[in-house]
Every structure is written in structure tokens, then in C-alpha cells.
Scaffold this motif. Structure first.
Motif, PDB file in Angstrom:
ATOM      1  N   LEU A  90       0.819  -1.208   0.000  1.00 20.29           N
ATOM      2  CA  LEU A  90       0.000   0.000   0.000  1.00 20.29           C
ATOM      3  C   LEU A  90       0.850   1.254   0.000  1.00 20.29           C
ATOM      4  CD1 LEU A  90      -2.883  -0.744   2.524  1.00 20.29           C
ATOM      5  CD2 LEU A  90      -2.962  -0.707   0.048  1.00 20.29           C
ATOM      6  N   LYS A  91       2.166   1.073   0.034  1.00 15.97           N
ATOM      7  CA  LYS A  91       2.992   2.252   0.281  1.00 15.97           C
ATOM      8  C   LYS A  91       3.025   3.249  -0.878  1.00 15.97           C
ATOM      9  CE  LYS A  91       7.390  -0.155  -0.530  1.00 15.97           C
ATOM     10  NZ  LYS A  91       6.732  -1.375  -1.045  1.00 15.97           N
ATOM     11  N   GLU A  92       2.587   2.838  -2.056  1.00 16.99           N
ATOM     12  CA  GLU A  92       2.503   3.789  -3.168  1.00 16.99           C
ATOM     13  C   GLU A  92       1.358   4.781  -2.938  1.00 16.99           C
ATOM     14  OE1 GLU A  92       2.832   0.626  -3.527  1.00 16.99           O
ATOM     15  OE2 GLU A  92       4.620   0.320  -4.747  1.00 16.99           O
ATOM     16  N   ILE A  93       0.398   4.361  -2.134  1.00 15.82           N
ATOM     17  CA  ILE A  93      -0.744   5.239  -1.897  1.00 15.82           C
ATOM     18  C   ILE A  93      -0.436   6.108  -0.688  1.00 15.82           C
ATOM     19  CG2 ILE A  93      -3.232   5.352  -1.572  1.00 15.82           C
ATOM     20  CD1 ILE A  93      -3.357   2.438  -2.494  1.00 15.82           C
ATOM     21  N   ILE A  94      -0.305   7.399  -0.933  1.00 22.96           N
ATOM     22  CA  ILE A  94       0.129   8.286   0.125  1.00 22.96           C
ATOM     23  C   ILE A  94      -1.065   8.876   0.849  1.00 22.96           C
ATOM     24  CG2 ILE A  94       1.522  10.326   0.641  1.00 22.96           C
ATOM     25  CD1 ILE A  94       2.796   9.750  -2.221  1.00 22.96           C
ATOM     26  N   GLY A  95      -1.005   8.856   2.171  1.00 18.42           N
ATOM     27  CA  GLY A  95      -2.075   9.461   2.955  1.00 18.42           C
ATOM     28  C   GLY A  95      -2.077   8.918   4.367  1.00 18.42           C
ATOM     29  N   ARG A  96      -2.325   9.813   5.314  1.00 23.26           N
ATOM     30  CA  ARG A  96      -2.346   9.421   6.708  1.00 23.26           C
ATOM     31  C   ARG A  96      -3.614   9.917   7.377  1.00 23.26           C
ATOM     32  NH1 ARG A  96       2.899  11.874   8.681  1.00 23.26           N
ATOM     33  NH2 ARG A  96       4.077  10.810   7.091  1.00 23.26           N
ATOM     34  N   SER A  97      -4.461  10.574   6.585  1.00 21.36           N
ATOM     35  CA  SER A  97      -5.672  11.150   7.151  1.00 21.36           C
ATOM     36  C   SER A  97      -6.625  10.022   7.525  1.00 21.36           C
ATOM     37  CB  SER A  97      -6.328  12.051   6.113  1.00 21.36           C
ATOM     38  OG  SER A  97      -6.492  11.324   4.915  1.00 21.36           O
ATOM     39  N   PRO A  98      -7.567  10.295   8.435  1.00 22.71           N
ATOM     40  CA  PRO A  98      -8.536   9.263   8.808  1.00 22.71           C
ATOM     41  C   PRO A  98      -9.271   8.701   7.604  1.00 22.71           C
ATOM     42  CG  PRO A  98      -8.706  11.146  10.266  1.00 22.71           C
ATOM     43  CD  PRO A  98      -7.716  11.530   9.211  1.00 22.71           C
ATOM     44  N   SER A  99      -9.628   9.543   6.639  1.00 17.45           N
ATOM     45  CA  SER A  99     -10.380   9.028   5.488  1.00 17.45           C
ATOM     46  C   SER A  99      -9.524   8.068   4.668  1.00 17.45           C
ATOM     47  CB  SER A  99     -10.900  10.174   4.618  1.00 17.45           C
ATOM     48  OG  SER A  99      -9.845  11.009   4.209  1.00 17.45           O
ATOM     49  N   MET A 100      -8.225   8.334   4.563  1.00 16.88           N
ATOM     50  CA  MET A 100      -7.360   7.410   3.836  1.00 16.88           C
ATOM     51  C   MET A 100      -7.108   6.157   4.666  1.00 16.88           C
ATOM     52  SD  MET A 100      -6.971   8.349   0.799  1.00 16.88           S
ATOM     53  CE  MET A 100      -5.704   7.287   0.141  1.00 16.88           C
ATOM     54  N   GLU A 101      -7.035   6.293   5.979  1.00 14.44           N
ATOM     55  CA  GLU A 101      -6.892   5.108   6.832  1.00 14.44           C
ATOM     56  C   GLU A 101      -8.054   4.146   6.601  1.00 14.44           C
ATOM     57  OE1 GLU A 101      -4.541   3.924   8.573  1.00 14.44           O
ATOM     58  OE2 GLU A 101      -3.173   5.634   8.443  1.00 14.44           O
ATOM     59  N   ARG A 102      -9.240   4.726   6.426  1.00 13.01           N
ATOM     60  CA  ARG A 102     -10.409   3.877   6.162  1.00 13.01           C
ATOM     61  C   ARG A 102     -10.249   3.176   4.818  1.00 13.01           C
ATOM     62  NH1 ARG A 102     -13.211   7.809   8.897  1.00 13.01           N
ATOM     63  NH2 ARG A 102     -13.666   9.061   7.060  1.00 13.01           N
ATOM     64  N   VAL A 103      -9.718   3.898   3.834  1.00 10.56           N
ATOM     65  CA  VAL A 103      -9.487   3.299   2.520  1.00 10.56           C
ATOM     66  C   VAL A 103      -8.507   2.122   2.652  1.00 10.56           C
ATOM     67  CG1 VAL A 103      -8.450   3.692   0.247  1.00 10.56           C
ATOM     68  CG2 VAL A 103     -10.015   5.390   1.206  1.00 10.56           C
ATOM     69  N   PHE A 104      -7.418   2.359   3.373  1.00 10.24           N
ATOM     70  CA  PHE A 104      -6.415   1.292   3.550  1.00 10.24           C
ATOM     71  C   PHE A 104      -7.036   0.066   4.210  1.00 10.24           C
ATOM     72  CE2 PHE A 104      -3.113   4.874   3.808  1.00 10.24           C
ATOM     73  CZ  PHE A 104      -2.867   4.783   2.447  1.00 10.24           C
ATOM     74  N   GLU A 105      -7.851   0.335   5.219  1.00 10.46           N
ATOM     75  CA  GLU A 105      -8.488  -0.752   5.963  1.00 10.46           C
ATOM     76  C   GLU A 105      -9.368  -1.586   5.019  1.00 10.46           C
ATOM     77  OE1 GLU A 105      -7.590  -1.573   8.891  1.00 10.46           O
ATOM     78  OE2 GLU A 105      -8.986  -3.277   8.786  1.00 10.46           O
ATOM     79  N   THR A 106     -10.173  -0.909   4.204  1.00 12.34           N
ATOM     80  CA  THR A 106     -11.046  -1.621   3.271  1.00 12.34           C
ATOM     81  C   THR A 106     -10.215  -2.412   2.261  1.00 12.34           C
ATOM     82  OG1 THR A 106     -12.461   0.313   3.435  1.00 12.34           O
ATOM     83  CG2 THR A 106     -13.120  -1.357   1.855  1.00 12.34           C
ATOM     84  N   ILE A 107      -9.137  -1.809   1.769  1.00 10.46           N
ATOM     85  CA  ILE A 107      -8.295  -2.508   0.796  1.00 10.46           C
ATOM     86  C   ILE A 107      -7.756  -3.795   1.422  1.00 10.46           C
ATOM     87  CG2 ILE A 107      -6.117  -2.430  -0.495  1.00 10.46           C
ATOM     88  CD1 ILE A 107      -6.568   0.550  -0.903  1.00 10.46           C
ATOM     89  N   ARG A 108      -7.247  -3.669   2.643  1.00  7.14           N
ATOM     90  CA  ARG A 108      -6.691  -4.846   3.322  1.00  7.14           C
ATOM     91  C   ARG A 108      -7.723  -5.951   3.449  1.00  7.14           C
ATOM     92  NH1 ARG A 108      -3.119  -1.398   6.763  1.00  7.14           N
ATOM     93  NH2 ARG A 108      -5.039  -0.603   7.624  1.00  7.14           N
ATOM     94  N   GLN A 109      -8.951  -5.551   3.841  1.00  5.43           N
ATOM     95  CA  GLN A 109      -9.991  -6.564   4.033  1.00  5.43           C
ATOM     96  C   GLN A 109     -10.470  -7.140   2.701  1.00  5.43           C
ATOM     97  OE1 GLN A 109     -12.895  -4.369   6.151  1.00  5.43           O
ATOM     98  NE2 GLN A 109     -11.874  -4.611   8.145  1.00  5.43           N
ATOM     99  N   ALA A 110     -10.592  -6.277   1.703  1.00  4.33           N
ATOM    100  CA  ALA A 110     -11.210  -6.705   0.453  1.00  4.33           C
ATOM    101  C   ALA A 110     -10.249  -7.475  -0.448  1.00  4.33           C
ATOM    102  CB  ALA A 110     -11.753  -5.491  -0.294  1.00  4.33           C
ATOM    103  N   ALA A 111      -8.949  -7.195  -0.298  1.00  3.20           N
ATOM    104  CA  ALA A 111      -7.981  -7.760  -1.242  1.00  3.20           C
ATOM    105  C   ALA A 111      -8.045  -9.282  -1.288  1.00  3.20           C
ATOM    106  CB  ALA A 111      -6.577  -7.287  -0.897  1.00  3.20           C
ATOM    107  N   ALA A 112      -8.190  -9.880  -0.123  1.00  2.00           N
ATOM    108  CA  ALA A 112      -8.110 -11.333  -0.031  1.00  2.00           C
ATOM    109  C   ALA A 112      -9.271 -12.046  -0.726  1.00  2.00           C
ATOM    110  CB  ALA A 112      -8.047 -11.744   1.432  1.00  2.00           C
ATOM    111  N   SER A 113     -10.436 -11.424  -0.738  1.00  2.00           N
ATOM    112  CA  SER A 113     -11.612 -12.113  -1.270  1.00  2.00           C
ATOM    113  C   SER A 113     -11.636 -12.048  -2.792  1.00  2.00           C
ATOM    114  CB  SER A 113     -12.876 -11.477  -0.718  1.00  2.00           C
ATOM    115  OG  SER A 113     -13.155 -10.300  -1.437  1.00  2.00           O
TER     116      SER A 113
END
Ligand SMILES: Nc1ncnc2c1ncn2[C@@H]1O[C@H](COP(=O)(O)OP(=O)(O)OP(=O)(O)O)[C@@H](O)[C@H]1O
Ligand SMILES: [Mg+2]
Length: 468
Positions: free
Chosen positions: A139-162
Motif C-alpha cells: 500500500l505504500k505507493e498510496i500516500i495518505g495518513r488522514s482518517p479518510s485514507m486510513e479507512r481506505v487502507f483498511e477496506t483494501i486490506r480486508q477486500a484484497a483477499a476475497s
């Protein structure tokens, strides 16, 4: 080499401090008035400010709180006479790193300055380290530390596997393609192909033969069997960029692939299979397209099993400094240039801009500035559209803020931005804000933002802290 700005009205003190610091290996800059000092801070990168509290044009504490508001990253060491220990204490409260009572010893000055810079370095390092720890690999290419981006990262992590279909929505330039690729990389299909479909420009029959392939002789020009993109993406991911532009008749066929996992090449009788994960992106409002009858409702529901909305940059402005730092470093490396510094005034303009083109626009602005600037990126290297942004409202801090305080803070930010742009000329600042000069003067007085010598001598007002 760190640059220290010495803001003191006494030439002798400036000379002494200047030579002591120069001997210790610092670059020094000097200013004799608050106005001059603030201008320097806005114009060039300063690593530390040595501030005399007794300045001719403005109360030192007011200058301090303005510096803290505008340049929070610059540590301030206050230089003050023994007799005013109280103001030194107030200074610490306003965020000064340390105070040096006059007369000071030379070693003491160097020691305190080094300490302050070391602390600044540690804070920055700590922040960078934390960011690296928090960013999951992939995920390190995607830059962002804001809460809204944290939510994006979280969804990506969860969704990637399925294997679920994913719909990524967001304005142009918000990183939809970047996220699609991250999803693929983090998925069990990472070693399989990632195939992008740009459906936009193609007429339906060509799009279909691209997607599903065709058999030889199925239409004029089909001189051989052709494998389609679905087949090419077997065991991997197929990414539909701008899914909203897929014509209705092709949408029906797409739905079938999603439901049956099989498709029919153009002119073929035997359906083919492909093990493909579908990711789609859109910057159009699909719900509206469905309502208008331009997008199939059943396909829409199939696609949005998991939706990842990407926030526009103007809604995550806190990420701008990090984006600037990272994107500039990257652009500099690509262009074989040294990483330039960004003046505080430039950073402020970048923070204030609305970024209709989002990260892509920021990327372009920085690349242009890198080419135009020589080691320093100043306002001159920014396009007019970015330079002329209006200051935006103070955002609501986590612990809340009373309406009155927030409005007052915004007023002060506007006033000080206008004054800065008008180089301190009140008449001009009033014009910029569309106010009568007398109204502006009233407001400045109310906020304690008038220079001392402009106030009526009869009633010396207390220096109101003008924190923004
Ligand atoms: N969060 C981010 N971190 C780093 N770079 C980003 C980020 N978001 C976007 N970018 C960069 O901005 C540019 C545009 O990103 P991308 O192509 O993914 O956007 P998009 O949403 O697909 O835009 P469009 O709708 O116009 O196709 C790319 O160069 C990408 O690397
Ligand atoms: Mg895109």
C-alpha cells in the motif's frame, strides 16, 4: 546546514548572535522588525527563529503566536532581558522552545539552538517512522495518513483477499487506478496478470471483441482467432476503468460473465471460462446513470458488492504536506534533480487550494515547479490558479471549538492572509477583502492585530494572543 533567523532590533546583538552561530556552522539570516522577520519566514526556508521579545513594531508575544500559527514547524528560541522573566514564561506558554536571558553566554546560545534543532529532527523522524510502520506492504505507493485514507487502507486490506467484485469511486485524479493495482498486489492473485480495460473510446462491437475475443471469420477483418482480455486476465484481475462508459448492450454481456463466470467470444458457439476477479472504477455517479436508464441496475448491484469511495484531496488537506514531500522527492529523482525546499508561503497556498484535479493536479503542479524553481519552490513557481486560492475556514479540531472562537479564528486568518498579500498596506488589504478601510481597521483592532504605534496611545490594549 540549518538556517537560523535572528530577529532583533539591536544591530549589536544581531552581530554577536550572527557570528557566534556562524562559527558553530549555522547559516544565519537577520531581521530588525517583526514585519521583516515574518516576511523572511514566509519567503525562505528557516530552521529556527531567535526572537527578541522587545521589537519596535509589534509586541514580541504576538509575533511569537503568529509564527507558531503560520510556521508551526519552526522552533522559536526567545531572547529576553532578565527583567522580563514573566514574558519569558508567557513565551514558553505560547510555544517557544526555550528562552535565553540577556546577557547570554555564547556557548549557551549554540547549545540551546542545537537542542531545539535536535528536538525538531526527532519529532520529524518519529513521524516518518510511524508512517512507515502503519503503511502495510503493497500500500505504500498510496500516500495518505488522514482518517479518510486510513479507512481506505483498511477496506483494501480486508477486500484484497476475497474474490468479490469491487467498485472504486472517486473524482478524477483521486487514485482509483492506484487502488485497483494495490488490491491486485495484495490479493492471492498477485502473481497473475492485471489487465486494464479502457472502455470509453471504443464502439460496442470492437469493445466486445477486445473483451471476449473472436473466432476467425466472425466478421470482416477477423483473419484469425483472437484471445480477449478476459482470457488474458485468467488467474488474475481485470480492471474496468470508467465502467460508466460501457455501452448498454455490452453491459448485459458483462453481467453474464459476473454471474456465470463464462463468456462467448464473438462468432463462437462454445462459451469460455476464465478465473478472473473484476474491479471497476468510476468518477461518474452510477446511481444517477441507473436512474437515467444508462446503466443496468442489476449490473450495478453486482459490481458494488464492496465499494471503496476515494476522498477528494480537498477533504483530506492534512495529507498535502506529506504528498508534497513524497511526490517532490519522487519527481526530483526522476528528473535527476536535488529535492527542492518549499517555502512556507508556497505550502500555505498548496494547503488552501481546492484541487479539482486532486492528486494528479498536485503532481503536475509540483513537477512544473520543480522544473521552474532552482532549489527552492516559491509562489512564483505555482500556477495562478493555485496561488490565488482563498484561505479556507479553520477545520473543527477533535476536541471541538465554540462557533464564536472558530469564526474569530477564521476572521484572523483572513485578515492576516490579506495583510500579508497586501504587504501590510491596510487600504490594499481592505480592497482584497471587499471591506471599507475603516471596517478593516476596526476588525484589526478588535483582534489585537494592529501594530503598536498605530493604536491610540491613550488606552494601551493588552496584546491579545492571535492564535489561529
Ligand atoms: N493517494 C495517492 N498517493 C500517491 N499518488 C497518488 C495518490 N492518488 C493519486 N495519485 C497519483 O495521481 C495520479 C492519478 O491517479 P489515478 O490515475 O490512480 O487516478 P484516477 O482516480 O484513476 O483518475 P481518473 O479518474 O482521472 O482516471 C497518478 O499519477 C497517481 O500515481
Ligand atoms: Mg483512472
Amino acid at each position: 546546514m540549518p538556517t537560523v533567523l535572528i530577529l532583533d532590533d539591536e544591530p549589536v546583538i544581531r552581530d554577536v548572535l550572527g557570528s557566534v552561530l556562524a562559527k558553530a556552522g549555522f547559516v544565519t539570516r537577520e531581521a530588525a522588525t517583526a514585519a521583516e522577520g515574518l516576511e523572511r519566514l514566509a519567503k525562505e526556508p528557516i530552521d529556527l527563529l531567535l526572537l527578541d521579545l522587545m521589537l519596535p513594531d509589534r509586541p514580541g508575544l504576538e509575533v511569537l503566536s503568529e509564527v507558531k500559527a503560520r510556521h508551526p514547524e519552526v522552533p522559536v528560541v526567545v531572547v529576553t532581558a532578565y527583567s522580563s522573566v514573566e514574558s519569558a514564561i508567557s513565551a514558553m506558554r505560547e510555544g517557544a522552545f526555550h528562552y535565553l536571558p540577556k546577557p547570554f553566554r555564547n556557548e549557551e546560545v549554540v547549545h540551546v539552538v542545537k537542542q531545539a534543532l535536535e528536538k525538531k529532527r526527532l519529532v520529524a523522524e518519529n513521524r516518518a517512522l510511524k508512517a512507515r510502520l502503519n503503511a502495510p506492504p503493497g500500500l505504500k505507493e498510496i500516500i495518505g495518513r488522514s482518517p479518510s485514507m486510513e479507512r481506505v487502507f483498511e477496506t483494501i486490506r480486508q477486500a484484497a483477499a476475497s474474490r468479490s467484485t469491487i467498485l472504486i469511486t472517486g473524482e478524477s485524479g483521486t487514485g482509483k487506478e492506484l487502488v485497483a493495482k494495490a488490491l491486485h498486489r495484495l490479493s492471492p492473485r498477485a502473481s497473475g496478470p492485471f489487465v486494464t480495460v479502457h472502455s470509453g473510446a471504443l464502439p460496442p462491437d470492437l469493445l466486445e471483441s477486445n473483451l471476449f475475443g473472436h473466432v476467425r471469420g466472425s466478421f470482416t477483418g477477423a483473419v484469425a482467432d483472437k484471445k480477449g482480455l478476459f482470457k488474458a486476465a485468467d488467474q488474475g484481475t481485470i480492471f474496468f476503468d470508467e465502467i460508466g462508459t460501457v455501452p448498454l448492450e455490452t453491459q448485459a454481456k458483462l453481467l453474464r460473465v459476473l454471474q456465470e463466470r463464462e463468456f462467448l467470444p464473438v462468432g463462437a458457439v462454445e462459451p469460455q471460462h476464465a478465473d478472473v476477479r473484476v474491479i471497476a472504477a468510476t468518477n461518474a455517479d452510477l446511481v444517477k446513470l441507473v436512474a437515467d436508464g444508462r446503466f443496468r441496475e442489476d449490473l450495478f448491484y453486482r459490481l458494488c458488492v464492496i465499494t471503496i469511495p476515494l476522498p477528494p484531496l480537498r477533504e483530506r488537506r492534512e495529507d498535502v504536506p506529506l504528498l508534497v514531500e513524497t511526490l517532490l522527492a519522487r519527481a526530483a529523482a526522476e528528473n535527476g534533480k536535488a529535492v527542492p525546499s518549499v517555502t512556507p508561503a508556497t505550502m500555505k497556498a498548496l494547503l488552501d487550494h481546492d484541487w479539482p484535479g486532486n492528486v494528479r493536479e498536485l503532481e503536475n503542479v509540483l513537477e512544473r515547479a520543480l522544473v521552474l524553481g532552482h532549489g527552492v519552490i516559491d509562489l512564483d513557481q505555482l500556477p495562478d490558479t493555485v496561488r490565488r486560492s482563498v484561505p479556507r475556514a479553520a477545520s473543527l479540531p477533535a476536541e471541538g471549538l465554540s462557533f464564536k472562537d472558530a469564526v474569530a479564528a477564521y476572521e484572523r486568518a483572513l485578515l492576516s492572509a490579506a495583510l500579508q498579500r497586501a504587504s501590510g498596506v491596510q487600504k490594499r488589504a481592505a480592497e482584497l477583502l471587499g471591506l471599507k478601510p475603516t471596517t478593516l481597521n476596526e476588525m484589526l483592532k478588535r483582534h489585537g492585530m494592529l501594530p503598536r504605534d498605530v493604536r491610540e496611545p491613550a488606552e494601551p490594549e493588552p496584546a491579545a494572543p492571535s492564535r489561529v
